[in-house]
Design a protein around this motif. Structure first.
Motif, mmCIF file in Angstrom:
data_model
loop_
_atom_site.group_PDB
_atom_site.id
_atom_site.type_symbol
_atom_site.label_atom_id
_atom_site.label_comp_id
_atom_site.label_asym_id
_atom_site.label_seq_id
_atom_site.Cartn_x
_atom_site.Cartn_y
_atom_site.Cartn_z
ATOM 1 N N LEU A 47 0.816 -1.159 0.026
ATOM 2 C CA LEU A 47 0.020 -0.051 0.035
ATOM 3 C C LEU A 47 0.893 1.121 -0.124
ATOM 4 C CD1 LEU A 47 -2.570 -1.234 2.797
ATOM 5 C CD2 LEU A 47 -3.062 -0.856 0.113
ATOM 6 N N PRO A 48 0.204 2.338 -0.355
ATOM 7 C CA PRO A 48 1.017 3.529 -0.252
ATOM 8 C C PRO A 48 1.673 4.111 0.991
ATOM 9 C CG PRO A 48 -0.876 3.758 -1.793
ATOM 10 C CD PRO A 48 -0.948 2.525 -1.040
ATOM 11 N N THR A 49 2.798 4.639 0.927
ATOM 12 C CA THR A 49 3.362 4.811 2.310
ATOM 13 C C THR A 49 2.723 6.185 2.919
ATOM 14 O OG1 THR A 49 5.541 4.402 1.445
ATOM 15 C CG2 THR A 49 5.516 5.641 3.413
ATOM 16 N N ASP A 50 2.255 6.957 2.077
ATOM 17 C CA ASP A 50 1.404 8.327 2.568
ATOM 18 C C ASP A 50 -0.010 7.690 2.793
ATOM 19 O OD1 ASP A 50 0.711 11.090 2.080
ATOM 20 O OD2 ASP A 50 -0.812 10.026 1.112
ATOM 21 N N TYR A 51 -0.624 6.697 2.459
ATOM 22 C CA TYR A 51 -1.842 6.281 2.997
ATOM 23 C C TYR A 51 -1.451 5.500 4.602
ATOM 24 C CZ TYR A 51 -5.740 2.980 4.130
ATOM 25 O OH TYR A 51 -6.672 2.445 4.915
ATOM 26 N N LYS A 52 -0.596 4.788 4.598
ATOM 27 C CA LYS A 52 -0.202 4.318 5.938
ATOM 28 C C LYS A 52 -0.182 5.245 7.094
ATOM 29 C CE LYS A 52 2.390 0.382 3.767
ATOM 30 N NZ LYS A 52 3.797 -0.216 3.556
ATOM 31 N N ARG A 53 0.518 6.372 6.831
ATOM 32 C CA ARG A 53 0.593 7.440 7.740
ATOM 33 C C ARG A 53 -0.660 8.060 8.011
ATOM 34 N NH1 ARG A 53 4.858 5.202 6.719
ATOM 35 N NH2 ARG A 53 3.836 3.730 8.134
ATOM 36 N N LEU A 54 -1.632 8.364 6.946
ATOM 37 C CA LEU A 54 -3.005 8.749 7.289
ATOM 38 C C LEU A 54 -3.647 7.630 8.188
ATOM 39 C CD1 LEU A 54 -4.323 9.926 3.793
ATOM 40 C CD2 LEU A 54 -3.766 11.194 5.807
ATOM 41 N N ALA A 55 -3.613 6.465 7.705
ATOM 42 C CA ALA A 55 -4.472 5.488 8.641
ATOM 43 C C ALA A 55 -3.897 5.297 9.862
ATOM 44 C CB ALA A 55 -4.323 4.075 7.828
ATOM 45 N N GLU A 56 -2.499 5.606 10.159
ATOM 46 C CA GLU A 56 -2.128 5.460 11.423
ATOM 47 C C GLU A 56 -2.607 6.726 12.285
ATOM 48 O OE1 GLU A 56 1.991 3.160 10.493
ATOM 49 O OE2 GLU A 56 2.129 5.118 10.595
ATOM 50 N N ARG A 57 -2.462 7.517 11.752
ATOM 51 C CA ARG A 57 -2.829 9.148 12.123
ATOM 52 C C ARG A 57 -4.048 9.283 12.499
ATOM 53 N NH1 ARG A 57 -1.716 12.816 15.204
ATOM 54 N NH2 ARG A 57 -0.193 14.575 15.041
ATOM 55 N N PHE A 58 -5.068 8.763 11.786
ATOM 56 C CA PHE A 58 -6.508 9.202 11.648
ATOM 57 C C PHE A 58 -7.391 7.811 12.066
ATOM 58 C CE2 PHE A 58 -4.852 12.685 9.479
ATOM 59 C CZ PHE A 58 -5.602 13.643 10.193
ATOM 60 N N GLY A 59 -6.996 6.670 11.488
ATOM 61 C CA GLY A 59 -7.845 5.479 11.602
ATOM 62 C C GLY A 59 -9.238 6.007 10.603
ATOM 63 N N SER A 60 -10.179 5.335 10.895
ATOM 64 C CA SER A 60 -11.464 5.457 9.961
ATOM 65 C C SER A 60 -12.065 6.487 10.606
ATOM 66 C CB SER A 60 -12.382 4.158 9.867
ATOM 67 O OG SER A 60 -12.673 3.774 11.265
ATOM 68 N N GLY A 61 -12.802 7.477 9.685
ATOM 69 C CA GLY A 61 -13.466 8.764 9.984
ATOM 70 C C GLY A 61 -13.860 9.643 8.872
ATOM 71 N N VAL A 62 -14.305 10.613 8.853
ATOM 72 C CA VAL A 62 -14.773 11.532 8.126
ATOM 73 C C VAL A 62 -14.179 12.959 8.452
ATOM 74 C CG1 VAL A 62 -16.979 12.352 9.038
ATOM 75 C CG2 VAL A 62 -16.618 12.374 6.885
ATOM 76 N N PHE A 63 -13.562 13.311 7.192
ATOM 77 C CA PHE A 63 -13.271 14.890 7.251
ATOM 78 C C PHE A 63 -14.208 16.038 6.708
ATOM 79 C CE2 PHE A 63 -9.457 12.225 6.516
ATOM 80 C CZ PHE A 63 -8.468 12.896 7.338
ATOM 81 N N ASP A 64 -14.486 16.869 7.466
ATOM 82 C CA ASP A 64 -15.378 17.860 7.194
ATOM 83 C C ASP A 64 -16.517 17.421 6.415
ATOM 84 O OD1 ASP A 64 -13.355 19.603 7.779
ATOM 85 O OD2 ASP A 64 -13.142 20.410 5.864
ATOM 86 N N GLY A 65 -17.162 16.258 7.163
ATOM 87 C CA GLY A 65 -18.571 15.588 6.842
ATOM 88 C C GLY A 65 -18.711 15.247 5.383
ATOM 89 N N TYR A 66 -17.563 15.065 4.626
ATOM 90 C CA TYR A 66 -17.338 14.388 3.468
ATOM 91 C C TYR A 66 -16.600 13.195 3.145
ATOM 92 C CZ TYR A 66 -17.237 14.785 -1.708
ATOM 93 O OH TYR A 66 -17.176 14.356 -3.031
ATOM 94 N N PRO A 67 -15.309 13.411 2.855
ATOM 95 C CA PRO A 67 -14.533 12.116 2.593
ATOM 96 C C PRO A 67 -14.520 11.275 3.645
ATOM 97 C CG PRO A 67 -12.995 13.958 2.585
ATOM 98 C CD PRO A 67 -14.427 14.397 2.776
ATOM 99 N N GLN A 68 -14.651 10.095 3.816
ATOM 100 C CA GLN A 68 -14.728 8.979 4.522
ATOM 101 C C GLN A 68 -13.681 8.046 4.447
ATOM 102 O OE1 GLN A 68 -19.215 8.497 5.991
ATOM 103 N NE2 GLN A 68 -18.825 7.834 4.065
ATOM 104 N N LEU A 69 -12.690 8.309 5.320
ATOM 105 C CA LEU A 69 -11.288 7.366 5.171
ATOM 106 C C LEU A 69 -11.523 6.113 5.668
ATOM 107 C CD1 LEU A 69 -8.216 7.502 4.412
ATOM 108 C CD2 LEU A 69 -7.978 8.235 6.936
ATOM 109 N N ARG A 70 -10.928 5.011 4.880
ATOM 110 C CA ARG A 70 -11.069 3.628 5.328
ATOM 111 C C ARG A 70 -9.827 3.377 5.915
ATOM 112 N NH1 ARG A 70 -14.892 3.553 1.285
ATOM 113 N NH2 ARG A 70 -16.390 1.654 1.051
ATOM 114 N N ALA A 71 -9.600 2.385 6.959
ATOM 115 C CA ALA A 71 -8.411 1.993 7.666
ATOM 116 C C ALA A 71 -8.464 0.485 7.799
ATOM 117 C CB ALA A 71 -8.165 2.651 8.974
#
Length: 203
Positions: A47-71
């Motif tokens: 998986l992309p390195t950048d995504y790994k840092r995002l998933a570690e930093r945030f887990g699953s959830g929603v930014f500004d009520g719009y994009p919902q991140l999977r982890a």
């Protein structure tokens, strides 16, 4: 030992993750620990390195009520990157009509297929096109629910794409200007586990 290229990739990945943490006021939030070798072994691809840092930093959830991140390994079952990918693959294998929705692209686990890493409450979809052997070069492909065959492509890190969606009104799918303050709402319990907590999105 890291090469200069991998060190640069890791630094860029951390920068976008930290920019999003600062933007949403989550600098002090605890990071998740994710067993990436196990996750990638289950998927059968890195998986992309950048995504790994995002998933570690945030887990699953929603930014500004719009994009919902999977982890991966999230207690919020609907937003687990691996389980959702496997579920979609099974659905597509059994439904030729459903596969038409994603054309002209195949969908993971097909070789080089789309792998979804986020969606929206409006049912827009955000994917990587996994054709390259180097996941850090995968483009982001996005399509609205009513977009028919129109796909938007972004060549850059996942974290940069999310940041632009939140802050740059020129970016397709942007919500810039629609919120007074940026926020990330987690779909996971924080702090000590609550026996009464249910893994559902909260707004």
């Amino acid at each position: 030992m890291e090469t200069a290229e991998t060190a640069e990739t890791a630094e860029t990945a951390a920068q976008w993750s930290e920019k999003l943490a600062a933007l949403t006021g989550r600098e002090a939030a605890a990071r998740r620990v994710i067993d990436w070798p196990a996750v990638e072994a289950r998927l059968g691809l890195a998986l992309p390195t950048d995504y790994k840092r995002l998933a570690e930093r945030f887990g699953s959830g929603v930014f500004d009520g719009y994009p919902q991140l999977r982890a991966p390994d999230t207690p919020s079952g609907r937003y687990d990157l691996v389980e959702d990918a496997e579920r979609l693959g099974e659905m597509l294998a059994a439904d030729e009509w459903l596969r038409e929705i994603y054309r002209p692209y195949p969908v993971f686990p097909a070789a080089g297929g789309l792998l979804q890493w986020a969606d929206s409450v409006q049912a827009d979809g955000f994917f990587w096109l996994t054709g390259s052997a180097d996941p850090d070069t995968w483009p982001v492909l996005a399509r609205s629910r009513d977009g028919a065959d129109e796909w938007e492509r972004f060549d850059g890190p996942t974290g940069e794409f999310v940041h632009r969606v939140l802050t740059d009104h020129r970016q397709p799918f942007s919500v810039a200007g629609f919120v007074d303050a940026h926020i990330f709402r987690t779909y996971e319990p924080e702090g000590e586990p609550d026996p009464g907590w249910e893994a559902e999105p909260h707004w």
